[in-house]
Design an enzyme around this catalytic site. Structure first.
Site, short mmCIF file in Angstrom:
data_model
loop_
_atom_site.label_atom_id
_atom_site.label_comp_id
_atom_site.label_asym_id
_atom_site.label_seq_id
_atom_site.Cartn_x
_atom_site.Cartn_y
_atom_site.Cartn_z
N ARG A 48 4.78 33.17 38.40
CA ARG A 48 4.24 34.29 37.49
C ARG A 48 4.32 35.55 38.41
O ARG A 48 4.03 35.46 39.49
CB ARG A 48 2.62 33.88 37.39
CG ARG A 48 2.14 34.84 36.35
CD ARG A 48 0.67 34.57 36.01
NE ARG A 48 -0.38 34.96 36.98
CZ ARG A 48 -1.55 34.63 37.07
NH1 ARG A 48 -1.78 33.55 36.04
NH2 ARG A 48 -2.51 34.86 37.70
N ASP B 48 -5.55 36.07 31.87
CA ASP B 48 -5.46 36.21 33.41
C ASP B 48 -6.49 37.00 33.99
O ASP B 48 -6.58 38.29 33.73
CB ASP B 48 -4.22 36.26 33.80
CG ASP B 48 -3.36 34.94 33.60
OD1 ASP B 48 -3.76 34.04 33.68
OD2 ASP B 48 -2.10 35.08 33.52
N HIS C 34 -4.25 32.46 26.73
CA HIS C 34 -3.36 31.27 27.02
C HIS C 34 -4.05 30.01 27.37
O HIS C 34 -5.14 30.12 27.93
CB HIS C 34 -1.97 31.70 27.68
CG HIS C 34 -2.36 32.20 29.09
ND1 HIS C 34 -2.82 33.60 29.32
CD2 HIS C 34 -2.22 31.58 30.33
CE1 HIS C 34 -3.10 33.84 30.49
NE2 HIS C 34 -2.79 32.47 31.29
N HIS D 188 -7.82 31.07 28.34
CA HIS D 188 -8.35 32.19 29.19
C HIS D 188 -7.44 33.40 29.28
O HIS D 188 -6.19 33.10 28.57
CB HIS D 188 -8.40 31.66 30.62
CG HIS D 188 -7.11 31.18 31.35
ND1 HIS D 188 -6.53 30.09 31.13
CD2 HIS D 188 -6.09 31.89 32.37
CE1 HIS D 188 -5.39 29.99 31.53
NE2 HIS D 188 -5.15 31.38 32.39
#
Ligand SMILES: [Fe+2]
Length: 308
Positions: free
Chosen positions: A276, A111, A261, A109
């Site tokens: 993150r 983000d 990723h 995917h």
């Protein structure tokens, strides 16, 4: 004939070294402390290295939440932790905890492509790293675009896709993970993006398909799946994929505009925690100059500032 951008084999810029990891994606940055004050020309050259290599790894950076926030903010305004109901780290609305007990991102995917303005880039900081497994894979969608046969590239150039957070991500089958999933789906977003995105800084074309892409505009779901799967096979070719093997304290900065990723779920029940911090992105633009638009949900102003 589409030419690949030429990248230097290894070079020094603004006082730091770039050690390439793969021929198509990934470089380690050596000789710069992302937790220290960074001169403007260092940030400019780090951004140029990000455009060239898509993912930069800073080994042993040992940042705190505060210094990770400061580092990320040098590349643009920050988003909040997540557009849905998924919570941030306590008292730090811009820091998203990535906890292996909450969910496992074992699907390819990009983000938050379900909002109209998905992030520019993300910083990931390794905090608790399992003894084995728990790597992060990052794939170069610009390289994948160059791999497409000409006829397929011409088709992809014209396609647009609906992205949604309700695209059937894998399930962990624990109560805690079910709770996380409910929060992830608390608001449903649907945004339409070009299948080939023109990078706003480099002008490079890249596939922009992501695991959140559910349906192509003008195609049925099953027709869409077949075409998206065919394109995705180019994205995840081993040549186009970086594998980051974490050690605690590592920092990774990746460009969210032309990568995908994947977090392999291969570390059993060992704890794993990353933090993150995400940099806000602009409205994606396709080959014909058309811009992404919203189908369902809001403009996610509570999550991401407008970046033009
Ligand atoms: Fe992710």
């Amino acid at each position: 004939m589409v030419r690949r951008p030429s990248l230097a084999k290894g070079h020094t810029v603004a006082g730091f070294d770039i050690h390439r990891i793969g021929g198509r994606i990934g470089a380690e940055v050596v000789g710069v402390d992302p937790g220290g004050p960074l001169a403007d020309d260092v940030v400019r050259d780090l951004n140029a290295a990000l455009l060239a290599h898509k993912a930069l790894v800073f080994r042993g950076a040992n940042l705190t939440d505060e210094s990770q926030l400061e580092f990320a903010a040098r590349f643009g305004p920050l988003t909040k932790a997540h557009p849905t109901g998924v919570p941030s780290v306590d008292g730090k609305p811009e820091v998203l905890p990535i906890d292996g007990d909450d969910h496992r991102a074992n699907h390819w995917h990009t983000d938050c492509t379900f909002v109209r303005t998905p992030p520019k880039a993300s910083t990931l900081r390794g905090i608790v790293i399992p003894a084995y497994g728990g790597n992060t894979l990052i794939a170069n969608q610009a390289a994948a675009y160059l791999d497409l046969p000409r006829e397929l590239r011409e088709l992809a150039d014209k396609l647009w896709a609906v992205h949604t957070n309700d695209a059937g991500q894998p399930l962990l089958s624990t109560d805690r993970a079910d709770e996380y999933r409910k929060m992830f789906l608390a608001t449903i977003y649907k945004s339409v993006h070009p299948v080939v995105r023109v990078h706003p800084e480099s002008g490079e074309r890249g596939l922009f398909v992501s695991g959140f892409a559910q349906q192509l505009v003008g195609y049925s779901i099953s027709e869409s799946r077949a075409i998206l799967d065919m394109l995705q096979r180019y994205v995840i070719r081993p040549e186009n994929v970086l594998r980051v093997r974490w050690t605690p304290g590592d920092l990774v900065l990746f460009d969210n505009r032309n990568t995908q990723h994947y977090g392999p779920d291969d570390y059993d029940d060992q704890p794993r925690m990353l933090h993150r911090v995400t940099i806000a992105g602009d409205v994606p633009v396709g080959v014909d100059g058309g811009k992404s638009y919203l189908l369902e949900g809001d403009d996610a102003a509570h999550y991401t500032p407008p970046v033009e």
